[in-house]
Design a protein around this motif. Sequence first.
Motif, mmCIF file in Angstrom:
data_model
loop_
_atom_site.group_PDB
_atom_site.id
_atom_site.type_symbol
_atom_site.label_atom_id
_atom_site.label_comp_id
_atom_site.label_asym_id
_atom_site.label_seq_id
_atom_site.Cartn_x
_atom_site.Cartn_y
_atom_site.Cartn_z
ATOM 1 N N PHE A 1 27.018 -11.647 22.240
ATOM 2 C CA PHE A 1 25.845 -10.883 21.637
ATOM 3 C C PHE A 1 26.494 -10.011 20.547
ATOM 4 C CE2 PHE A 1 24.371 -12.285 25.799
ATOM 5 C CZ PHE A 1 22.952 -12.296 25.496
ATOM 6 N N GLU A 2 27.939 -9.639 20.709
ATOM 7 C CA GLU A 2 28.420 -8.729 19.709
ATOM 8 C C GLU A 2 28.586 -9.398 18.385
ATOM 9 O OE1 GLU A 2 32.223 -6.233 21.142
ATOM 10 O OE2 GLU A 2 32.372 -8.375 22.170
ATOM 11 N N LEU A 3 28.650 -10.859 18.370
ATOM 12 C CA LEU A 3 28.632 -11.665 17.260
ATOM 13 C C LEU A 3 27.302 -11.274 16.411
ATOM 14 C CD1 LEU A 3 29.748 -13.909 15.556
ATOM 15 C CD2 LEU A 3 28.017 -15.195 16.326
ATOM 16 N N PHE A 4 26.169 -11.255 16.868
ATOM 17 C CA PHE A 4 24.756 -11.308 16.079
ATOM 18 C C PHE A 4 24.533 -9.760 15.670
ATOM 19 C CE2 PHE A 4 24.169 -15.514 18.521
ATOM 20 C CZ PHE A 4 24.173 -16.072 17.383
ATOM 21 N N TYR A 5 24.897 -8.981 16.816
ATOM 22 C CA TYR A 5 24.709 -7.542 16.506
ATOM 23 C C TYR A 5 25.641 -7.179 15.297
ATOM 24 C CZ TYR A 5 24.885 -2.556 16.832
ATOM 25 O OH TYR A 5 24.659 -1.107 16.647
ATOM 26 N N SER A 6 26.882 -7.562 15.286
ATOM 27 C CA SER A 6 27.987 -7.103 14.242
ATOM 28 C C SER A 6 27.299 -7.804 12.818
ATOM 29 C CB SER A 6 29.258 -7.536 14.484
ATOM 30 O OG SER A 6 29.536 -9.257 14.472
ATOM 31 N N ARG A 7 26.752 -8.746 12.928
ATOM 32 C CA ARG A 7 26.136 -9.381 11.523
ATOM 33 C C ARG A 7 24.850 -8.882 11.237
ATOM 34 N NH1 ARG A 7 27.784 -15.936 12.133
ATOM 35 N NH2 ARG A 7 29.771 -15.904 12.011
ATOM 36 N N GLY A 8 24.453 -8.038 11.784
ATOM 37 C CA GLY A 8 22.935 -7.358 11.630
ATOM 38 C C GLY A 8 21.861 -8.330 11.827
ATOM 39 N N GLN A 9 22.093 -9.514 12.569
ATOM 40 C CA GLN A 9 21.361 -10.654 12.859
ATOM 41 C C GLN A 9 20.585 -10.292 14.206
ATOM 42 O OE1 GLN A 9 23.942 -13.988 12.692
ATOM 43 N NE2 GLN A 9 23.430 -14.219 10.649
ATOM 44 N N HIS A 10 19.769 -9.214 14.279
ATOM 45 C CA HIS A 10 19.486 -8.757 15.328
ATOM 46 C C HIS A 10 18.163 -9.661 16.077
ATOM 47 C CE1 HIS A 10 20.698 -4.509 14.274
ATOM 48 N NE2 HIS A 10 21.755 -5.259 14.475
ATOM 49 N N GLU A 11 17.608 -10.279 15.208
ATOM 50 C CA GLU A 11 16.552 -11.244 15.686
ATOM 51 C C GLU A 11 16.976 -12.449 16.437
ATOM 52 O OE1 GLU A 11 18.112 -13.157 12.119
ATOM 53 O OE2 GLU A 11 17.717 -11.116 12.673
ATOM 54 N N ARG A 12 18.259 -12.541 16.411
ATOM 55 C CA ARG A 12 18.977 -13.662 17.273
ATOM 56 C C ARG A 12 19.332 -13.285 18.620
ATOM 57 N NH1 ARG A 12 21.984 -16.524 12.355
ATOM 58 N NH2 ARG A 12 20.171 -17.900 11.464
ATOM 59 N N LEU A 13 19.290 -11.687 18.885
ATOM 60 C CA LEU A 13 19.704 -11.434 20.422
ATOM 61 C C LEU A 13 18.647 -11.782 21.222
ATOM 62 C CD1 LEU A 13 20.784 -7.899 18.957
ATOM 63 C CD2 LEU A 13 22.298 -9.674 20.021
ATOM 64 N N ALA A 14 17.188 -11.462 21.019
ATOM 65 C CA ALA A 14 16.460 -11.796 22.057
ATOM 66 C C ALA A 14 16.203 -13.233 22.630
ATOM 67 C CB ALA A 14 14.988 -11.349 21.545
ATOM 68 N N PRO A 15 16.179 -14.188 21.704
ATOM 69 C CA PRO A 15 16.363 -15.615 22.367
ATOM 70 C C PRO A 15 17.463 -15.631 23.192
ATOM 71 C CG PRO A 15 15.783 -15.607 19.905
ATOM 72 C CD PRO A 15 16.244 -13.981 20.095
ATOM 73 N N LEU A 16 18.672 -15.383 22.689
ATOM 74 C CA LEU A 16 19.760 -15.386 23.622
ATOM 75 C C LEU A 16 19.803 -14.875 24.880
ATOM 76 C CD1 LEU A 16 22.608 -16.866 23.835
ATOM 77 C CD2 LEU A 16 23.626 -14.621 22.733
ATOM 78 N N ALA A 17 19.117 -13.517 24.779
ATOM 79 C CA ALA A 17 19.109 -12.725 26.109
ATOM 80 C C ALA A 17 17.947 -13.312 26.968
ATOM 81 C CB ALA A 17 18.785 -11.089 25.792
#
Length: 505
Positions: free
Chosen positions: A198-214
């Motif tokens: 989760f840190e990876l996608f947050y740090s890259r500003g790719q927040h749209e990828r957080l919800a599918p992973l969660a």
Amino acid sequence: MNVAEDPRIAPLRDLDTLALDNRYARLGEAYFSRVEPAPLTNPRLLHANTEVAALLDLDPAQLLTQRFIEIFAGNRPLPGAEPIATIYAGHQFGGWVPQLGDGRAILLGQVRNRRGESWDLQLKGAGKTPYSRFGDGRAVIRSSLREYLAGEALHHLGIPSTRALSLIVADDPVQRETVERAAVICRVAPSHVRFGHFELFYSRGQHERLAPLADHVIDEHFPELSGRPDRHARWLEAVTVRTAELIARWQAAGFCHGVMNTDNMSVLGLTLDYGPYGFIDGFDAGHVCNHSDPGGRYAYDRQPAIGHWNCSRLIQSCVPLLADDPEQAAEIGQTLLDRYPDAYAQAMTRLWRAKFGLRDEQDDDPALINRFLTLLHRGRADFTLSLRALASVRVADDDPATELRARILDLEALDAWLPDYRARLRAEQSDDAERAARMNACNPKYILRNHLAQRAIAEAERGGSSETERLLRVLRHPFDEQPEHAAYAEEPPPGERHIAVSCSS
């Protein structure tokens, strides 16, 4: 080759009918890279775990086949496998590393057993991936056997952990501090997803990828939350509480992880990634088990606070999932993080009371317990054996407490503490025999001491596995007396008390 006997396992599946799937791979290639394991030279089975095979409904007879060896060495495909290496980031020793990933681990997929449980199968040491950086993608016998043993040791102590199905060794040379030989374990866990994903996608500003992973994690492992509007907050709360409870269990067992980087933290509250771990022998509250950690960031007494800090990194990374309004999301995140101290304190208090044989709760209990731990710390008394000996204390004032006194250096301080302990026991009308049975069920006699692991490693590097087998039999019954194995409970001999372990371990 050795396979532990377990008559409870009935033949169920073979290697063709494991029904392997890789649901993580359906998230899409932003979350991983496709890879293939690199074959090993002359792979041989050092050990296979029939308890873990039972979790997969796998016929234990399959563990003895050459095909099993070739598959779990990475030399031939497992039917239905879709091998991938996942990408993540993380804070390592407090410093931010913007890209990490499975540098020597390959996820084959998941097996869902007849009880509905899902288990990842992951080959560790199976060769280079796009995330290997400057590494060779390999593992060695030493580190692989340490992980294999540790998963079983913690599991049978009641501490959530990854485990392993198999340990396969080969002839391929691997350069570490010296030239060693390659090995592969098949690591098994409900999930290998880490805070760092989760840190990876947050740090890259790719927040749209957080919800599918969660949502993948929630649907697979928290199905009671699936589809709920507040599912992400409730999931983060569960992870925070599980992490606090996990570290409380580590502390109660005298276990030091050694590398509590955020990329080594499980979103299911499992003990993940065994490197320079160690159980404390002579008790030192500031014990550092990893000689690659000269500053002691991950010392025993710092583990609870590091767990809290790591949870803050996960929650911060998931703030975009908590509310559309940033201030509201931050407030929710802080509320979730504030669950950690109470969850840890409650778990730790419950565990220590049990270890001291206390049924009721009294306000002075923490002080009583800490006075005893201070005794251990001052004299560097053996943590495990001293707590085990505590069960031999009787309520009667004329009890000599011989077994405990043999463990403690400062007998004057002990003699000042014992009357208060006995008074506390009398206050709840404690029965000596019943209390001793309870205490011996939560204070182990046997732990995985570094010198025991090293003896098994030395034999394995010579091609033998009898010590591994014997040690596993002991560790699977850590609370039993096992008089035939009493030597495995003893403190390490003087020459084996300071075995160095590092991040390469």
